[in-house]
Scaffold this active site. Sequence first.
Site, PDB file in Angstrom:
ATOM      1  N   LYS A   1       0.856  -1.202   0.000  1.00 60.00           N
ATOM      2  CA  LYS A   1       0.000   0.000   0.000  1.00 60.00           C
ATOM      3  C   LYS A   1       0.883   1.240   0.000  1.00 60.00           C
ATOM      4  O   LYS A   1       1.911   1.278   0.697  1.00 60.00           O
ATOM      5  CB  LYS A   1      -0.889  -0.059   1.248  1.00 60.00           C
ATOM      6  CG  LYS A   1      -1.931   1.033   1.367  1.00 60.00           C
ATOM      7  CD  LYS A   1      -2.807   0.760   2.593  1.00 60.00           C
ATOM      8  CE  LYS A   1      -3.916   1.773   2.754  1.00 60.00           C
ATOM      9  NZ  LYS A   1      -4.810   1.443   3.902  1.00 60.00           N
TER      10      LYS A   1
ATOM     11  N   SER B   1      -9.550   1.225   2.879  1.00 56.86           N
ATOM     12  CA  SER B   1      -8.729   2.100   2.062  1.00 56.86           C
ATOM     13  C   SER B   1      -7.597   1.379   1.323  1.00 56.86           C
ATOM     14  O   SER B   1      -6.957   1.978   0.457  1.00 56.86           O
ATOM     15  CB  SER B   1      -8.114   3.199   2.932  1.00 56.86           C
ATOM     16  OG  SER B   1      -7.228   2.652   3.890  1.00 56.86           O
TER      17      SER B   1
ATOM     18  N   SER C   1      -9.876  -1.210   6.915  1.00 53.28           N
ATOM     19  CA  SER C   1      -9.187  -1.009   5.636  1.00 53.28           C
ATOM     20  C   SER C   1      -8.444  -2.224   5.093  1.00 53.28           C
ATOM     21  O   SER C   1      -8.009  -2.203   3.935  1.00 53.28           O
ATOM     22  CB  SER C   1      -8.226   0.170   5.741  1.00 53.28           C
ATOM     23  OG  SER C   1      -8.951   1.371   5.820  1.00 53.28           O
TER      24      SER C   1
END
Lengths: 74, 476
Positions: B82, B160, B184
Amino acid sequence: MIDPSNKRVISRREWAAIAGLITSSTTLAAQQSTDPSARNYLEEQRNANARALAELESFPLEASDEPIFGMVVR
Amino acid sequence: MAAGDLFFRSITELNELLVSRTLSCEELTKAYLERLESQGPKYNAVATVTRKSALESAKAVDDDLKRKRLRGPLQGIPFGAKDLLSYPGYPTTWGAKPYAAQTIDVKATVLSNLEGRGAVLVGKLAMVELAGGGGYEYASASLFGPGRNPWSLEHWSGGSSSGSGSAVAAGLVPFALGSETWGSILSPSAYCGITGLRPTYGYASRYGAMPLSWTMDKIGPMCRSAVDCGHVLQVIAGADAKDRGSSGKSFYYGPEYVGELARLRVGFNPVDFEEWAEPALRPVYAAALDVFRRLGPAFDVTTLPEMPYASVAGTVIDAEAASNFESLIKSGQVDELADPYQAAGLKVALELKSTDYLRAMRIRGRMQEELSPTFRQLDILITPTLTRTASRIDLPIRRSSDPGTDRPKDRGLTDLGALGNLLGWPALSVPCGFADGLPVGIQLVTRPFNENRILALGAAFQRETDWHLRKPPSAT
């Protein structure tokens, strides 16, 4: 905040992709600025926070209830 | 072997190919780099392809393999991270326009740990801007555009950790790292039909990661299977003096030490599966629970006491995020975010009083006192990961708290997402079927530092089912 030394390891294609993202990114705020029924986001968020805080305030705390600082996991 | 099959192999299968020299790490890395570059844009999944450093790492791994320097199952395995994890020499955008050109000359500890075991970073993956701090309304709340779901490009990949979810599901990387403050890792895992593990708070270092909420941020693996998650957690977990939240503990993946599954006690509540879950998901959950029951654990109905879980979690995250991004908010640059609702959320969060934050943290302390004993009677809690499938990307993200949503009277365990994140409990989401053509996930939660329990039960479920082996139609 660009570190010029990084250009040694980032390819031209990667930099071009990033630059493209920066220039093509249009915020929703800009898109909605022409909308006559534009929403008041600040008001909506304040109302949401006020509801959450009201719920917290209605929770009965006692003097012995200490914050969780530093001890997230037990 | 068909090339398509290669991209959906497990970590251990890929490692066997490398150790046996059937395939070189350089060949495997090049194949994934090309796939990330050619297919990543279809999903808005990629922030930066790290081609140059990946090929250098791959050559070093091949040299090690040639000399029989074996470093475990992750040796030679490409992966994505990420884009809130920093890596020297490449941008770290945090998914947000104000940071689009940011570089941070720090290698995140979790990335150092993975590289130390021979894993190869091939790309940094797209994410919701600032990991969603402030609260966002649309899937397009990202510098990279809306995360597209490999099972339906018109639907969201979740957030996310959007790119991590879609990249693993589409076979663009064998595994990825995501982060979770509140949902997330688990949400994109469920929406994309992959297996995601939110580790115990403090297990994996956050050094080099964007801070959103110091007391709630966790880094964890997003993989194809529970077994793969175990292998990755073993490498990324461990003490790190550079992270004040580090537990100082390491993790050894050993599901065999959990013992007989029939001796486990599982807490669940039928209302979560039969009333909170949307109708299309209910038969999926009924079938999944049948599989878990056949594995032998005893099931007990349980419920959470009435407490303001979501309000506490929201207030804690808002207050800590506002402090983290104070200069962004005060400078006005926050208005460059793609989602104006999120920008407004951060501005309003800055108005919170210290007493609001402390009240939330005191109630959080009470939750810890009252709910930590849950795991004296029960070993694992099971609930739907989410009560609905992915939203369409052109519509506002639907949440169970939305006004007008029909809410059953009994809360069951529906607040387990907020609670588990507040108390740092680990959770595993495994795919358990499809509703309306989109994946559905079920979550297993356990006491801190007992990941082997949920990994063992998750792996047993995956031996009985093949949901985690399905390939999305968009992944060619």
